[in-house]
Structures are given as structure tokens and as C-alpha cells.
Design a protein around this motif. Sequence first.
Motif, PDB file in Angstrom:
ATOM      1  N   HIS A 141      20.222 -48.598  13.263  1.00 29.78           N
ATOM      2  CA  HIS A 141      20.740 -47.351  12.704  1.00 29.78           C
ATOM      3  C   HIS A 141      21.886 -46.864  13.593  1.00 29.78           C
ATOM      4  O   HIS A 141      21.665 -46.190  14.599  1.00 29.78           O
ATOM      5  CB  HIS A 141      19.650 -46.283  12.614  1.00 29.78           C
TER       6      HIS A 141
ATOM      7  N   TRP B 129      24.777 -44.516  14.561  1.00 31.95           N
ATOM      8  CA  TRP B 129      25.191 -43.152  14.260  1.00 31.95           C
ATOM      9  C   TRP B 129      26.012 -42.593  15.415  1.00 31.95           C
ATOM     10  O   TRP B 129      25.945 -43.076  16.544  1.00 31.95           O
ATOM     11  CB  TRP B 129      23.991 -42.235  13.989  1.00 31.95           C
TER      12      TRP B 129
ATOM     13  N   ASP C 169      25.389 -38.582  22.286  1.00 34.20           N
ATOM     14  CA  ASP C 169      25.213 -39.596  21.245  1.00 34.20           C
ATOM     15  C   ASP C 169      24.680 -40.863  21.906  1.00 34.20           C
ATOM     16  O   ASP C 169      24.671 -40.991  23.134  1.00 34.20           O
ATOM     17  CB  ASP C 169      26.564 -39.941  20.593  1.00 34.20           C
TER      18      ASP C 169
ATOM     19  N   ASN D   4      26.331 -43.728  10.291  1.00 32.76           N
ATOM     20  CA  ASN D   4      25.782 -42.464   9.774  1.00 32.76           C
ATOM     21  C   ASN D   4      25.268 -42.567   8.345  1.00 32.76           C
ATOM     22  O   ASN D   4      25.303 -41.596   7.587  1.00 32.76           O
ATOM     23  CB  ASN D   4      26.825 -41.340   9.872  1.00 32.76           C
TER      24      ASN D   4
ATOM     25  N   SER E 253      21.804 -43.583   6.612  1.00 31.42           N
ATOM     26  CA  SER E 253      20.405 -43.941   6.869  1.00 31.42           C
ATOM     27  C   SER E 253      19.778 -44.758   5.750  1.00 31.42           C
ATOM     28  O   SER E 253      18.635 -45.209   5.880  1.00 31.42           O
ATOM     29  CB  SER E 253      19.581 -42.660   7.069  1.00 31.42           C
TER      30      SER E 253
ATOM     31  N   ILE F  40      15.115 -41.427  17.335  1.00 31.75           N
ATOM     32  CA  ILE F  40      15.559 -40.611  16.209  1.00 31.75           C
ATOM     33  C   ILE F  40      14.516 -40.580  15.097  1.00 31.75           C
ATOM     34  O   ILE F  40      13.660 -41.468  14.972  1.00 31.75           O
ATOM     35  CB  ILE F  40      16.887 -41.132  15.624  1.00 31.75           C
ATOM     36  N   ASN F  41      14.594 -39.559  14.284  1.00 30.39           N
ATOM     37  CA  ASN F  41      13.911 -39.473  13.000  1.00 30.39           C
ATOM     38  C   ASN F  41      14.966 -39.360  11.909  1.00 30.39           C
ATOM     39  O   ASN F  41      16.102 -38.933  12.172  1.00 30.39           O
ATOM     40  CB  ASN F  41      13.001 -38.233  12.941  1.00 30.39           C
ATOM     41  N   ILE F  42      14.593 -39.755  10.710  1.00 25.94           N
ATOM     42  CA  ILE F  42      15.474 -39.552   9.552  1.00 25.94           C
ATOM     43  C   ILE F  42      14.895 -38.395   8.751  1.00 25.94           C
ATOM     44  O   ILE F  42      13.767 -38.465   8.231  1.00 25.94           O
ATOM     45  CB  ILE F  42      15.572 -40.827   8.702  1.00 25.94           C
TER      46      ILE F  42
ATOM     47  N   LYS G  27      19.362 -37.692   7.065  1.00 25.81           N
ATOM     48  CA  LYS G  27      20.219 -37.567   8.237  1.00 25.81           C
ATOM     49  C   LYS G  27      19.460 -37.953   9.500  1.00 25.81           C
ATOM     50  O   LYS G  27      18.247 -37.790   9.584  1.00 25.81           O
ATOM     51  CB  LYS G  27      20.748 -36.135   8.348  1.00 25.81           C
ATOM     52  N   TYR G  28      20.204 -38.432  10.478  1.00 22.91           N
ATOM     53  CA  TYR G  28      19.625 -38.811  11.764  1.00 22.91           C
ATOM     54  C   TYR G  28      19.457 -37.566  12.640  1.00 22.91           C
ATOM     55  O   TYR G  28      20.395 -36.767  12.792  1.00 22.91           O
ATOM     56  CB  TYR G  28      20.511 -39.818  12.492  1.00 22.91           C
ATOM     57  N   GLU G  29      18.253 -37.436  13.199  1.00 20.39           N
ATOM     58  CA  GLU G  29      17.994 -36.341  14.130  1.00 20.39           C
ATOM     59  C   GLU G  29      17.282 -36.896  15.352  1.00 20.39           C
ATOM     60  O   GLU G  29      16.329 -37.678  15.236  1.00 20.39           O
ATOM     61  CB  GLU G  29      17.115 -35.256  13.478  1.00 20.39           C
ATOM     62  N   LYS G  30      17.734 -36.471  16.551  1.00 18.93           N
ATOM     63  CA  LYS G  30      17.062 -36.887  17.774  1.00 18.93           C
ATOM     64  C   LYS G  30      15.670 -36.266  17.838  1.00 18.93           C
ATOM     65  O   LYS G  30      15.476 -35.119  17.420  1.00 18.93           O
ATOM     66  CB  LYS G  30      17.878 -36.471  18.996  1.00 18.93           C
TER      67      LYS G  30
END
Length: 358
Positions: free
Chosen positions: A102, A104, A117, A179, A181, A226-228, A232-235
Motif C-alpha cells: 500500500h 501512500w 509519511d 494513495n 487503497s 496503517i488502517n484503511i 483512505k489510509y490512516e496511521k
Amino acid sequence: MLRLSLCFLALVLMFLGVVLCDAPLSIPPDNIDPKGYVAYRAKKPIVIDGKLDDEAWKDAPWSDEFQDIEGTSKPKPRYKTRMKMLWDDDYLYIAAEIEDPHVWATLKQHDSVIFQDNDFEVFLSPDGDSHNYAEMEMNAFNTTWDLLLTKPYKDGGKALNGWDVIGLKTGVHVNGTINDSRDRDKGWTVEIAWPMTGLKELSRVPVPPRDGDQWRINFSRVEWDINIVDGKYEKVKGKPENNWVWSPQGVIDMHRPERWGYVQFSTAAPGTIKFKPDAALPTKNALHRIYYAQREYYAKHQKYAASLEELGVKLPEGITQKPKFEITTNGYEIHLLQPGTPEKTWTITQDARIWASK
């Protein structure tokens, strides 16, 4: 990089003028040997587009896969990272292959704090004295952050963020879609052409290098969990970044230049030269063992010890000469003869600068 919270703490204290050189800190083991890499001359200049398809790269072997920053005692990184290097009179060329399902990135402004990042980082010191060294970070958008460190943060060093590598060339190629997912990527590759002209100001050794010369260098990859969420990608909140490096530091801190690896420059035919370990490394390790002991001693006594006996330090096996201590009103110089080379003496100071004199 340091863990994120520690890195921001160091930057805040730096701008407040607080010197950390006498604060307690983790001590890296000196039994983890720095890695070495032989860089051959490039047959022709390389097009810096991140694709690694130039004919010249075929002459450059891939490095070992990156490990956790603390070494093999920690879990193996879940994604592969490796690098390779070439050089000519104009540039040090660096390539890296970064596996990531993934890809991003968010930062697009030059000199942003790129390790927020996922990133790829280079730390470089031609003369290896632990002072005035360069750091460069880049993300999958090919956004860069270059800075000069006067000395390590732990020794009160300042990061000169306004310093730029004039003529630096970087390129990124994403093997997938950035970016997005909805799919699974293979990763991203980077190319760097670091101008030799910009390295002369950092060094008291010849630049460009001569055949057989060795510089200190290391590479780091920051990878966030990360989680989706809603596509969207989120830390993952509360989780520090992963630090995967070429040559393990032994501690979670890239700003220990004495722990970096070595690049050995060669003009020979590619694949014909073996890396030659640094004969001075045991002497340098002995001096750094004294340096860390002096920090602890100062924290307890508000002065520096004048002998090994006061410090209670045992030197590494093979170091038989006794070091000479010179204590000053502001610090110290400690001198140690390199075994087998009676004309070469190494010196370390209270702010970790280390150099050889004859």
C-alpha cells in the motif's frame, strides 16, 4: 529516524537551546559490526527517474535486506528493502527498492518533516568524525527534506534545515498506484544522484573519493502501521513507526554516526573487489565505550573522570594500550593508539567528535 516523540522532543529542546550531551541515554552495543558495501564506478551518468533500468545499475550488487534498527534481536521487517550504489567524479548514485503493498504519501512541500509519511532516508559523512553530516529523506511523492547536522542531537547538535544539497537529483517510480487503497501495490523504487561538490563542505577527506577510500553511510526506511478507513489510509493511533535500516544501529536512533555502515569506493572491474573491514574500528569502539561511560560519570559527579579506573571501564579485547585522558574546563580529549599502527592515534571529545592524527 528516532521514534517520532523523541525526535520532536530533540527538535524542541534544540530550538530552546537545551544541550543534551550529559543526559542519560541508551548505549548501543559495540559488538554489532557495521556493514560494508563496495561501490564501483558508473560506466556512464545515470538518468534519475526512479526506474532503475539504466544499464549501469547492472554493475551494482544489491545490499543485504534491511533489518530492524536495533538488529536481529528484533523481528524481521515484514516488507523487503534493499539498496545499491555507484559513483563517478560528479555524483554518488543511490538506488533503493522498497516493497510495500500500500504505497501512500501526503507531503508535497520541500523540507517538510518527511518521516511523518513512509519514507527512505540517507545519512552520510565522508570523513566519519560524527560532526557536520548530512541527512536526506524522501517519500513516494518524491518530496525531499535535506538537512545538515552540526553534531548528533544527543550532543547538543543543531539541524540546519535551511541547508540544501545544491544539484541533488532524486526520482521515484511507483510500481502500483499511490494513495489508492482499492488495489495491492508492489512498492516503489528511488534513485538519488548526490553531487560530490556538495560533500566537500562536510569533509576533510578527498572528494571525489580515491580508489579504496571509505565513507560512513547508512540508510533507513520509516514504515507506519496503517488502517484503511472509508477507503483512505490512516496511521494506527498510538503506534510508533517502524525503523528498518541497512546497517543496524543497536538503538532506536539514526543519529549515532559511529554505528553507520561503510561504502568503499572502487575503480576496479565490478564484482572483483571485497570489502575491507575498518582496521581502526576496535579502537573507535573503545573510545566510544569511554565516551558513554563519561556521560554517566558526569551525570553523577558533575565532572569528567581522569582515568579508566575512575570510570570502571574495561576496554574491548585486543586493545592493550592505555588511553591518555586530557580534562579541560569545558570537556575532555581522550587519545588512544591504534594497535599495529604506532603512527596513528585516535581522539574523542565530550561531544563525540572522533578523528585520527599522526
